[in-house]
Design an enzyme around this catalytic site. Sequence first.
Site, mmCIF file in Angstrom:
data_model
loop_
_atom_site.group_PDB
_atom_site.id
_atom_site.type_symbol
_atom_site.label_atom_id
_atom_site.label_comp_id
_atom_site.label_asym_id
_atom_site.label_seq_id
_atom_site.Cartn_x
_atom_site.Cartn_y
_atom_site.Cartn_z
ATOM 1 C CD GLU A 1 -3.074 -1.011 2.167
ATOM 2 O OE1 GLU A 1 -3.000 -0.135 3.033
ATOM 3 O OE2 GLU A 1 -4.034 -1.803 2.083
ATOM 4 C CD GLU B 1 -3.722 -5.900 3.919
ATOM 5 O OE1 GLU B 1 -4.550 -5.082 4.374
ATOM 6 O OE2 GLU B 1 -2.498 -5.714 3.954
#
Length: 479
Positions: free
Chosen positions: A170, A379
Amino acid sequence: MLHEKHKPFPQDFLWGAASAAYQIEGAWNVDGKGKSNWDQFVRIPGKTFKGTTGDVAVDHYHRYKEDVALMAEMGMKTYRFSIAWTRIFPNGKGEVNQKGIDFYNQLIDELIKYNIEPIVTIYHWDLPQALQEEYGGWESRQIVEDFKNYSITLFQAFGDRVKYWVSLNEQNIFTRLGYQTALHPPGVKDDKLYYQVNHHASLANAAAIKAFRMYVPDGKIGPSFAYSPAYAATAKPEDVLAAENAEELTNHWWMDVYAWGEYPKATWNYLEREGIAPQIEEGDLALLKEGKPDFMGVNYYQTTTYEKNPLDGATLEANFNTTGKKGTMEDSGIPGLYKTVSNDNLERTNWDWNIDPQGLRIGLRRITNRYKLPVLISENGLGEYDQVEADGTIQDDYRIEYLHTHLVAIQDAITDGVAVIGYCVWSFTDLLSWLNGFQKRYGFVYVNQHEEGEHDLRRIKKKSFYWYKEVIESNGEKL
Ligand code: BG6
């Protein structure tokens, strides 16, 4: 396109769960580990929920055997975890700390013992504090070389057994929270620096991937991107344009660089006009093109809905719900480009995250059409309060419902033609949420850890543990 008949999940589908070093390991200063930016940041009063730290977290460093045994009991095919850079290089570079290598060797061997495929994340936000102090960490181009060397050290140490790698976790989130909203270390608000930092991180990502080809030629690597697909609030052209602006500036700005080594045009021109475009040096664009991933890692939690934002409209200065009090998240935006609005068609969690399984199908199709890359869902999960009942059980039916609907959406996407190689639920055990403490729980396994009061760290299997076990056993036929 509704399907009577779903395509089955691929036979070699990687059913798994994920974690990150800082959020689970604890042992923050044990066996030669150096200090990370998070070890530093959490000690500043007021930065985290009730002052929580990862000093102990859920003590996975000492309990990894117990945790891996639980993974094996659940039948997990893969486990995604991150390596703490400061265990390997306490100062970010220089001498390797053998005890750090030993720990991850033991963890990897333990996983392999149970036929659990390790997926290693090289960087999940815990930067060596020494590099932050020496040259500002991601603020300097020097990070590219140090990140590459750190990555190569991992490829050499673990590449014989680890075939799946995630480069940066991320990038869009750790840079935004670190340099735009100041919620994460180093707690800076500087738009120009934010874009420069991102350019360095993209270069580091490409340099690591390029090196990977030499050291682990039979492996697969990609970044994990926090993808929040953009929706338009209405069919008014100005709202649709706002959503287009957001899709480009909050998503393509990273994914285009990963997949193609190119920055999207309209956003680049906008940043140039604003005087905040990153400085690019000779050879940078060539390097970006040389670091192409094998898959797009996608961390999916929610979609975001946008409308037009006037020049004097909402800014990024907005409250972010870190308390679990529903309704406290505020809308934010970039004047002239877009503004977020709540989407009344969607339910929200107590932390005001939208629940939108169809958004995942939409996002997977957008990625497939644009980049033609397979996707690893690295995720997806639900952060909620969990309650231990008087009989010692945890009835997390809401989590089962969340995961079930998202898996149906994934199967829809597979049926549409998206190549999904695996699904890592966030998270396996409960863990420390960076800003939300221990009360926001994601795991299949409850950990008796709290901000205050009694906490013996014991593990308890939740109802969702047994549910996911069956899903895996049936390769997704029993969702
Ligand atoms: C992702 C991160 O952004 O979301 C994880 O990769 C994080 O590290 C997860 O924990 C959930 O976020 P939060 O804020 O609910 O802990």
